[in-house]
Design an enzyme around this catalytic site. Sequence first.
Site, mmCIF file in Angstrom:
data_model
loop_
_atom_site.group_PDB
_atom_site.id
_atom_site.type_symbol
_atom_site.label_atom_id
_atom_site.label_comp_id
_atom_site.label_asym_id
_atom_site.label_seq_id
_atom_site.Cartn_x
_atom_site.Cartn_y
_atom_site.Cartn_z
ATOM 1 N N GLU A 74 -19.155 42.000 -21.103
ATOM 2 C CA GLU A 74 -19.374 40.727 -20.406
ATOM 3 C C GLU A 74 -20.824 40.602 -19.941
ATOM 4 O O GLU A 74 -21.115 40.454 -18.760
ATOM 5 C CB GLU A 74 -18.382 40.567 -19.251
ATOM 6 N N GLU A 91 -10.595 39.817 -24.545
ATOM 7 C CA GLU A 91 -9.869 39.875 -23.274
ATOM 8 C C GLU A 91 -9.179 38.544 -23.005
ATOM 9 O O GLU A 91 -9.821 37.493 -23.044
ATOM 10 C CB GLU A 91 -10.802 40.167 -22.089
#
Length: 377
Positions: free
Chosen positions: A172, A274
């Site tokens: 991320e 995710e």
Amino acid sequence: MRRRTAIAAAGAAAVGAAAATATTAAFAGGRPRPSGTGFVRGADISGLIKNEDFGAVYRRADGRRGDAIKILAESGLNCIRAKVWVDPADGYNTKTQVVELGRRAKKAGMDLLVDFHYSDTWADPGKQYKPAAWEGLSFADLKTAVYEHTADVLGALKSAGVKPGLVQVGNETNGGFIWPDGRWDQLEQMAGLLTAGCDAVADVLPGAQKILHLAEGGNSGAFQWFFDNAVANGVPFDAIGASFYPYWHGELSGLAANLDDLATRYGKPLYVVETAYPFTTEDSDGFGNIMTDPEPVPGYPSSPEHQSYWIEAIADVVKAVPNGLGKGLFWWEATWTAVAGAGWDPADPSSGNGWENQALFDFDDRALPGLRTLGGL
């Protein structure tokens, strides 16, 4: 009828009426659709070994106890995802556990996605803490540390007979990683660190795809900014990963638009690495859950049934990406059930689990319908 109408309406807004109708129909009889060839059906199970060490058990839907990874494979999953921290306080999510998970996954016939955080703890858009052992390093030495850490973990997996097909360089990294050296305001340095990780992957596992991963999967502007800079600075990545949690990241239509744009703009394989959705609003460990909304997405109440519907809806978006570039979907922390001692904070043994209501095992340790749904994509 009212429930199905609501589901169809919510899905139509995101992926079109036809996809929504297919989603509802596919589960009317309680069966997942036949597995598609080549589509990665995955689950992040980074917390599994810690959970097991603190007494977690896992059961099939009929209540029979079994090994969690075997249950995933029996359900149709073909890949697991596992994060790597550098030197975490609790000693979990290190090379040792990734090698063990990789061995078990291979034995069960599954692939492995290795998720490098380049931190001693959680790395995400709001924090990318430099590992303590790397503090004070010059930038040149920091690039060497990234390369050597990546090569060390992947080399250990290779020596164990496990060759991951997917490797994520950073987690991320919307605002860069290994702050402050690789932060968003140090674009050339960020690219240099990403390149060091990618080079290590190429040298140790030349057949593995090198994935760069951002959160906010519906934020096209953030992805374009990041990947335009990565391309301009020569980062040798192979694929793009996105996190997409609908209660934080907007409507599925935004994800669809972003993935379509990415496919056209960069021509790289795309993965949602995710996602998750609650099967209940209840709590099982006395530690407050992150998501307690009874209906996080309109038309999708927090229930086992709608957790399954959500998996189908987001998979339909990924599979509809142009030129067949939508390659797979991973459920985040599918096995992170609530067990005392196996909480979220590696530095605090008393910390709890705020995610157990989004796992793919219920509070009685049984596999939820969503696991079979994920395996049947």
